[in-house]
Structures are given as structure tokens and as C-alpha cells.
Enzyme design. Structure first.
Site, short mmCIF file in Angstrom:
data_model
loop_
_atom_site.label_atom_id
_atom_site.label_comp_id
_atom_site.label_asym_id
_atom_site.label_seq_id
_atom_site.Cartn_x
_atom_site.Cartn_y
_atom_site.Cartn_z
N GLU A 1 0.75 -0.91 -0.04
CA GLU A 1 -0.10 -0.15 0.38
C GLU A 1 0.77 1.40 -0.05
OE1 GLU A 1 -2.47 1.35 -1.03
OE2 GLU A 1 -4.34 1.19 0.50
N ASP B 1 -4.31 5.61 6.33
CA ASP B 1 -4.10 7.53 6.99
C ASP B 1 -5.56 6.72 8.30
OD1 ASP B 1 -5.48 10.07 7.36
OD2 ASP B 1 -5.55 10.39 5.36
N ARG C 1 0.51 11.76 -9.52
CA ARG C 1 0.92 10.07 -9.44
C ARG C 1 2.31 10.12 -9.84
NH1 ARG C 1 -3.79 7.49 -7.37
NH2 ARG C 1 -5.29 8.45 -7.98
#
Ligand code: PRP
Length: 186
Positions: A106, A110, A172
Site C-alpha cells: 500500500e 491514513d 502521481r
């Protein structure tokens, strides 16, 4: 939005982790993972799309052992800097996980809601083991009990982009992790 800093894209405030820092940490994580999983393990790296793809691509190339890769679609942020609270999970791409030693790769944890749901879904598919490796961890934001097994960097509660992470699908492709200018997110 504040004026752009030379060399950084508009909306990006500062570099938090540069390419060298990330590369060195990924190498160390890969060594730890290889040491922990025996030869008998059927190790599947399971990456929640989309943010994890850059980390997955770098980490898997540092793993000097047999692996396979698999994907799920997970999304909770949409075009916002705040989680919707209800992560969407599509497992139809993940293949047969029964008996597999699944390592979820991952980009960031959060609230922990996405991974909590995902780990439960992997267990329900009969995996032999499930562990979590995240590049970035924001423990201050956690709302559910979830402790990753491998953590690249613990970071403060800034909204970060780059190295696979986005804001409204942008940034990204930055090769580093950067802090988003809070004005850019308004
Ligand atoms: C991000 C990240 C995790 C999730 C973590 O995905 O990749 O999957 O949020 O947040 P949580 O711990 O609060 O659940 P996002 O929804 O931004 O989708 P993306 O990977 O396509 O960018």
C-alpha cells in the site's frame, strides 16, 4: 493558489522524501521481507489500485525470491483531501488467494479503513497469512485499529502527492513524495 516554486509543479509546496531516500528505504524493506518469508511461502503481493503501483514496481524488483502480483481496486478519496469514510473495494481482479501468503503493498495508510476492509476480505478468501507493507504511515490519522507489519516512513498529517499518490488524479508521476500546498486543495 500560491505561486509555483521553481522546479516544483504548481500546487506542490515542498519535497518531503526525495528519490534517494525512497530508494534506500525500499531496498531495506525488501531485505526485511525476504528474510521473513521462507522459501515454502507462496508470496502474493496484493496492491490496491491506483496509488500503490509505483511502490509495488520498485519493491517487487528488489525481492530476490519468487512472488506473484495481484490487484484490487480501492478508493476512498475521490477528488478530495478528506476520506469519504466508506472505502470502495472491488476484489474481482485479485484471483485465487486461498493458501497464499498475502502481503498487501500500500502507498499510504491514513484512517486505516481501506486496509481494515481489505484485510478482512483477503482472510475471507482463505489466505494462509496476511501482512501489510506501506510506504507511508500517518498514525495520527488512524480511526481504526490497524498496525502495518512493514512501514517505509511515518509522516505527519500533511496531504502528500507523488510516487503514485495523487490529488484529484494529478501528481502521481512525480518521482518524489511532496507536500501539497493547502491552498491548491481548496
Ligand atoms: C488512498 C491510499 C489507500 C487509502 C488510505 O487511496 O492508496 O488505499 O487512500 O486511506 P485510509 O487509510 O483513510 O483508508 P485513494 O482512495 O486515494 O485511491 P488511489 O489509490 O486511487 O489514489
Amino acid at each position: 493558489m500560491s505561486s509555483p516554486i521553481p522546479g516544483l509543479p504548481a500546487g506542490v509546496q515542498r519535497v518531503l522524501l526525495d528519490e534517494g531516500q525512497i530508494r534506500r528505504r525500499v531496498e531495506t524493506l525488501a531485505q526485511e521481507i525476504c528474510a521473513d518469508y521462507g522459501d515454502e511461502c507462496r508470496l502474493v503481493l496484493l496492491a490496491p489500485l491506483k496509488g500503490s503501483v509505483v511502490f509495488l514496481a520498485d519493491l517487487m524488483r528488489q525481492l530476490a525470491r519468487p512472488i506473484t502480483i495481484s490487484f484490487v481496486l480501492a478508493s476512498s478519496y475521490g477528488n478530495s483531501t478528506e476520506s469519504s469514510g466508506v472505502p470502495e473495494l472491488q476484489m474481482d481482479m485479485c484471483g485465487d488467494l486461498s493458501g497464499a501468503d498475502v502481503l498487501v503493498v500500500e502507498d499510504i495508510i491514513d484512517t486505516g479503513r481501506t486496509l481494515q476492509r481489505l484485510v478482512a476480505a483477503i482472510r475471507s478468501r482463505g489466505a494462509a497469512s496476511v501482512k501489510v507493507c506501506c510506504l507511508l504511515d500517518k498514525p495520527a490519522r488512524r480511526v481504526v485499529e490497524l498496525r502495518p507489519d512493514y512501514v517505509g516512513f511515518e509522516i505527519a498529517d500533511d496531504f502528500v502527492v507523488g510516487y503514485g499518490l495523487d490529488f484529484a488524479e494529478q501528481h502521481r508521476n512525480l518521482p518524489y513524495v511532496a507536500v501539497l500546498d493547502p491552498d491548491a486543495a481548496r
